[in-house]
Design a protein around this motif. Structure first.
Motif, PDB file in Angstrom:
ATOM      1  N   GLU A 123      17.279 -11.474  -4.106  1.00 59.28           N
ATOM      2  CA  GLU A 123      17.265 -12.625  -4.999  1.00 59.28           C
ATOM      3  C   GLU A 123      17.965 -13.760  -4.256  1.00 59.28           C
ATOM      4  O   GLU A 123      19.100 -13.624  -3.814  1.00 59.28           O
ATOM      5  N   THR A 124      17.265 -14.887  -4.080  1.00 60.42           N
ATOM      6  CA  THR A 124      17.799 -16.017  -3.328  1.00 60.42           C
ATOM      7  C   THR A 124      17.763 -17.252  -4.210  1.00 60.42           C
ATOM      8  O   THR A 124      16.831 -17.454  -4.973  1.00 60.42           O
ATOM      9  N   GLU A 125      18.776 -18.088  -4.100  1.00 63.68           N
ATOM     10  CA  GLU A 125      18.838 -19.331  -4.859  1.00 63.68           C
ATOM     11  C   GLU A 125      18.429 -20.485  -3.960  1.00 63.68           C
ATOM     12  O   GLU A 125      19.019 -20.708  -2.903  1.00 63.68           O
ATOM     13  N   SER A 143      15.970 -19.928  -8.495  1.00 63.88           N
ATOM     14  CA  SER A 143      16.039 -18.549  -8.027  1.00 63.88           C
ATOM     15  C   SER A 143      14.644 -17.997  -7.742  1.00 63.88           C
ATOM     16  O   SER A 143      13.700 -18.269  -8.478  1.00 63.88           O
ATOM     17  N   PHE A 144      14.536 -17.240  -6.635  1.00 66.19           N
ATOM     18  CA  PHE A 144      13.276 -16.564  -6.339  1.00 66.19           C
ATOM     19  C   PHE A 144      13.563 -15.245  -5.644  1.00 66.19           C
ATOM     20  O   PHE A 144      14.625 -15.033  -5.087  1.00 66.19           O
ATOM     21  N   ARG A 145      12.596 -14.356  -5.695  1.00 69.00           N
ATOM     22  CA  ARG A 145      12.737 -13.042  -5.067  1.00 69.00           C
ATOM     23  C   ARG A 145      11.902 -13.001  -3.809  1.00 69.00           C
ATOM     24  O   ARG A 145      10.817 -13.569  -3.740  1.00 69.00           O
ATOM     25  N   SER A 146      12.432 -12.315  -2.807  1.00 65.45           N
ATOM     26  CA  SER A 146      11.694 -12.157  -1.557  1.00 65.45           C
ATOM     27  C   SER A 146      11.950 -10.767  -0.999  1.00 65.45           C
ATOM     28  O   SER A 146      12.846 -10.053  -1.441  1.00 65.45           O
TER      29      SER A 146
END
Length: 79
Positions: free
Chosen positions: A4-6, A12-15
């Motif tokens: 999870e990255t901001e 926020s998004f997931r990668s």
């Protein structure tokens, strides 16, 4: 491994993270991807272009201003 990255402009998004640990960088030390044009000014400066030349590129439309480099505040949808 899902991270999870901001992102400062998009939230926020997931990668996908690296499944194998290499070196000393952990997932929480990663930074979000830059916006289109965000790092272009710094790259052009490292290549030897002056601030006036870089500003000329922006005026001519051949360099897009990055949303986080202090020139634009809203992300631009280029679709």
């Amino acid at each position: 491994m899902i991270l999870e990255t901001e992102h400062p402009a998009y939230g926020s998004f997931r990668s996908i993270g690296d499944p194998l640990p290499f070196g000393r960088i952990s997932g929480d030390q990663l930074t979000p991807p830059p916006l289109l044009g965000q790092d272009t000014g710094a790259v052009l400066a490292q290549l030897g272009y002056s601030e006036a030349e870089i500003a000329g590129f922006v005026e001519a439309g051949s360099r897009r201003r990055g949303s986080l480099d202090g020139q634009n505040t809203e992300p631009k949808d280029d679709r």
